[in-house]
Design an enzyme around this catalytic site. Structure first.
Site, PDB file in Angstrom:
ATOM      1  N   TYR A  68      17.969 -31.309 -14.019  1.00 49.71           N
ATOM      2  CA  TYR A  68      16.769 -31.657 -15.320  1.00 49.71           C
ATOM      3  C   TYR A  68      16.785 -31.634 -15.994  1.00 49.71           C
ATOM      4  CZ  TYR A  68      13.482 -33.716 -10.852  1.00 49.71           C
ATOM      5  OH  TYR A  68      12.975 -33.750  -9.812  1.00 49.71           O
TER       6      TYR A  68
HETATM    7  N1  LIG Z   1      13.179 -35.906  -5.755  1.00 53.36           N
HETATM    8  C1  LIG Z   1      13.220 -36.962  -6.035  1.00 53.36           C
HETATM    9  O1  LIG Z   1      14.843 -37.619  -6.707  1.00 53.36           O
HETATM   10  C2  LIG Z   1      12.608 -36.742  -7.770  1.00 53.36           C
HETATM   11  C3  LIG Z   1      13.113 -37.832  -8.310  1.00 53.36           C
HETATM   12  C4  LIG Z   1      11.999 -38.401  -9.526  1.00 53.36           C
HETATM   13  C5  LIG Z   1      11.320 -37.713  -9.901  1.00 53.36           C
HETATM   14  N2  LIG Z   1      10.942 -36.050  -8.803  1.00 53.36           N
HETATM   15  C6  LIG Z   1      10.032 -35.560  -9.261  1.00 53.36           C
HETATM   16  O2  LIG Z   1       8.804 -36.209  -9.881  1.00 53.36           O
HETATM   17  C7  LIG Z   1       7.784 -35.426 -11.220  1.00 53.36           C
HETATM   18  C8  LIG Z   1       7.118 -36.695 -11.147  1.00 53.36           C
HETATM   19  O3  LIG Z   1       8.258 -38.081 -11.368  1.00 53.36           O
HETATM   20  P1  LIG Z   1       7.658 -38.908 -12.493  1.00 53.36           P
HETATM   21  O4  LIG Z   1       7.934 -38.466 -13.922  1.00 53.36           O
HETATM   22  O5  LIG Z   1       9.115 -39.597 -12.585  1.00 53.36           O
HETATM   23  O6  LIG Z   1       6.284 -39.170 -12.663  1.00 53.36           O
HETATM   24  P2  LIG Z   1       5.345 -41.094 -12.947  1.00 53.36           P
HETATM   25  O7  LIG Z   1       4.256 -40.278 -12.937  1.00 53.36           O
HETATM   26  O8  LIG Z   1       5.837 -41.516 -11.837  1.00 53.36           O
HETATM   27  O9  LIG Z   1       5.772 -40.698 -14.032  1.00 53.36           O
HETATM   28  C9  LIG Z   1       5.799 -40.340 -15.311  1.00 53.36           C
HETATM   29  C10 LIG Z   1       5.946 -40.837 -16.785  1.00 53.36           C
HETATM   30  O10 LIG Z   1       4.703 -41.392 -17.149  1.00 53.36           O
HETATM   31  C11 LIG Z   1       3.946 -41.657 -18.290  1.00 53.36           C
HETATM   32  N3  LIG Z   1       2.637 -41.046 -17.843  1.00 53.36           N
HETATM   33  C12 LIG Z   1       2.190 -39.594 -17.241  1.00 53.36           C
HETATM   34  N4  LIG Z   1       0.839 -39.682 -17.225  1.00 53.36           N
HETATM   35  C13 LIG Z   1       0.867 -40.631 -17.840  1.00 53.36           C
HETATM   36  C14 LIG Z   1      -0.852 -41.158 -18.410  1.00 53.36           C
HETATM   37  N5  LIG Z   1      -1.830 -39.927 -17.878  1.00 53.36           N
HETATM   38  N6  LIG Z   1      -0.686 -41.567 -19.048  1.00 53.36           N
HETATM   39  C15 LIG Z   1       0.364 -42.716 -19.812  1.00 53.36           C
HETATM   40  N7  LIG Z   1       0.961 -42.483 -19.175  1.00 53.36           N
HETATM   41  C16 LIG Z   1       1.292 -41.656 -18.540  1.00 53.36           C
HETATM   42  C17 LIG Z   1       5.584 -40.725 -18.854  1.00 53.36           C
HETATM   43  O11 LIG Z   1       6.041 -41.532 -19.294  1.00 53.36           O
HETATM   44  P3  LIG Z   1       6.233 -42.033 -21.113  1.00 53.36           P
HETATM   45  O12 LIG Z   1       5.303 -41.226 -21.883  1.00 53.36           O
HETATM   46  O13 LIG Z   1       7.402 -41.791 -21.752  1.00 53.36           O
HETATM   47  O14 LIG Z   1       5.805 -43.294 -20.295  1.00 53.36           O
HETATM   48  C18 LIG Z   1       5.858 -39.530 -17.495  1.00 53.36           C
HETATM   49  O15 LIG Z   1       6.977 -38.766 -18.079  1.00 53.36           O
HETATM   50  C19 LIG Z   1       8.964 -35.139 -11.668  1.00 53.36           C
HETATM   51  O16 LIG Z   1       8.913 -34.374 -12.646  1.00 53.36           O
HETATM   52  C20 LIG Z   1      10.136 -34.445 -10.899  1.00 53.36           C
HETATM   53  O17 LIG Z   1       9.539 -33.571 -10.687  1.00 53.36           O
HETATM   54  C21 LIG Z   1      11.728 -36.270  -8.222  1.00 53.36           C
END
Ligand SMILES: NC(=O)c1ccc[n+]([C@@H]2O[C@H](COP(=O)([O-])OP(=O)(O)OC[C@H]3O[C@@H](n4cnc5c(N)ncnc54)[C@H](OP(=O)(O)O)[C@@H]3O)[C@@H](O)[C@H]2O)c1
Length: 366
Positions: A68
């Site tokens: 990351y």
């Molecule tokens: N194991 C794996 O392969 C893998 C893969 C992916 C993720 N992960 C883990 O899962 C965590 C979460 O994944 P993700 O970041 O993809 O989660 P997600 O909740 O699907 O997307 C997060 C993104 O959505 C937007 N967001 C989040 N909360 C919001 C809200 N309340 N209102 C409006 N927009 C919002 C933000 O982006 P914008 O502001 O840019 O729209 C944020 O960066 C990662 O940090 C990581 O630790 C693991």
């Protein structure tokens, strides 16, 4: 209440292990300049503020990975935060190994003994700690025999550098194979699976949730908001806001993935997705919750889930997402969301689901 009307998260054991974590885990993928060139990632100061706030709200569980951010920057920010502002023993830290930090190193990838032992030392250094609570394989490695991987990770548990081991992004047979091989070889059992799981990704239910349920593994869903799609900020005619992840993927379609980097256009013309968003909005209005909270809450109420890995780029997003704890969707609301997000299972799941109903056992198949 933890702060400003936000309820404190509750605590769960991770699967059948003795490790206790808050039901909302803070994902650190938004920390540091991204290798993909995504705009608006959190700098060190904001990353520290987000972690401070998360702990203040009652969370104890932070998830990162060696890949990351550029050159492990996310792990470095978690490490500098722990060193300056946090008692290490009060937080549970997970990180991952599999993908390359240095793409030029021929042995700097995969799940070989050589790479895992190198990667764990580098992660410990960046995290400024002498142990990792949960060490995940980030994905299956077709180039290394699983026994080599399992024995290496078991050695790390025995040495104390790693407390527990988990898998991420594996298929059902791979996860079952891990469980069985650990058993056969007399190694410490793995405790959890981190998998993509959300109202817009239910294929995880085809096999993985069954393995977790039957084998006592905790499920930790990632991308609970499908990269921003389940927040209400996009819709059929509402384009992704400038600077958002979804806008970035639209401008850089080569970055699109079926995981955390979905396409705006693909979902924007999908009738089922738009209907699902309408239902989420309706339920949200009825009970005074945001769409993000509904999406995360739906996961929290699934029986195999130990903790949902949330992502946030701002303090406001963090507060919003942490507000998914401390209340419940009714069974009727859960059913409505299940129905609106259901996917037609492909073969052979379709036959098994239909024909298996008359022979279903409610408890474990063991
Ligand atoms: N194991 C794996 O392969 C893998 C893969 C992916 C993720 N992960 C883990 O899962 C965590 C979460 O994944 P993700 O970041 O993809 O989660 P997600 O909740 O699907 O997307 C997060 C993104 O959505 C937007 N967001 C989040 N909360 C919001 C809200 N309340 N209102 C409006 N927009 C919002 C933000 O982006 P914008 O502001 O840019 O729209 C944020 O960066 C990662 O940090 C990581 O630790 C693991």
């Amino acid at each position: 209440m933890a702060s400003a009307g936000i309820a404190k998260p509750s605590f769960n054991f991770v699967g059948s292990s003795g490790l206790r974590v808050s039901n909302l885990c803070l994902g650190a993928m938004t920390f540091g300049e991204s290798t993909l060139g995504v705009p608006g990632q959190c700098d060190e100061h904001l990353s520290h503020q987000i972690m401070d706030r998360y702990v203040e709200l009652g969370g104890n569980f932070i998830d990162t990975a060696n890949v990351y951010g550029q050159a492990g920057i996310s792990e470095k920010y978690v490490g500098s935060w722990m060193a300056k502002r946090q008692n290490r023993n009060d937080v549970v830290i997970s990180t991952k190994v599999r993908f390359p930090v240095d793409p030029n190193n021929e042995n700097g990838r995969g799940l070989s003994r050589r790479h895992i032992l190198q990667a764990v030392e580098e992660s410990l250094q960046r995290l400024q700690t002498d142990y990792i609570d949960i060490y995940y394989i980030h994905c299956w490695d077709q180039g290394t025999r699983i026994e080599e991987t399992l024995r290496t990770l078991d050695d790390l548990v025995r040495s104390g550098k790693v407390r527990y081991v988990g898998a991420s992004s594996v298929t059902g047979w791979q996860l079952q194979k891990i469980v069985e091989e650990c058993r056969r070889l007399g190694l410490n059992p793995w405790i959890c699976l981190q998998a993509q799981y959300s109202l817009l990704c239910r294929s995880t239910e085809f096999e993985l949730t069954d393995v977790c349920r039957n084998e006592g593994l905790g499920l930790l869903p990632w991308s609970p908001l499908k990269g921003g799609w389940l927040t209400g900020k996009v819709g059929c005619s509402v384009k992704p806001p400038e600077g958002s992840r979804l806008a970035y993927v639209e401008a850089n379609p080569e970055r699109r993935s079926t995981g955390a980097w979905p396409s705006y256009k693909e979902f924007a013309k999908d009738e089922q997705v738009l209907q699902l968003l309408d239902i989420m909005e309706k339920i949200g209005k009825e009970i005074g919750k945001t769409m993000s909270q509904i999406a995360i809450r739906w996961l929290l109420q699934k029986d195999t889930v130990s903790s949902v890995v949330i992502g946030a780029k701002t303090l406001q997003q963090l507060d919003d997402n942490m507000g998914a704890s401390g209340w419940e969707l009714t069974q009727q609301q859960m059913d409505e969301l299940d129905e609106a997000s259901k996917v037609e299972p492909p073969y052979p799941y379709e036959i098994i689901t239909k024909m298996g109903k008359d022979r279903k056992r409610e408890n474990s198949c063991r």
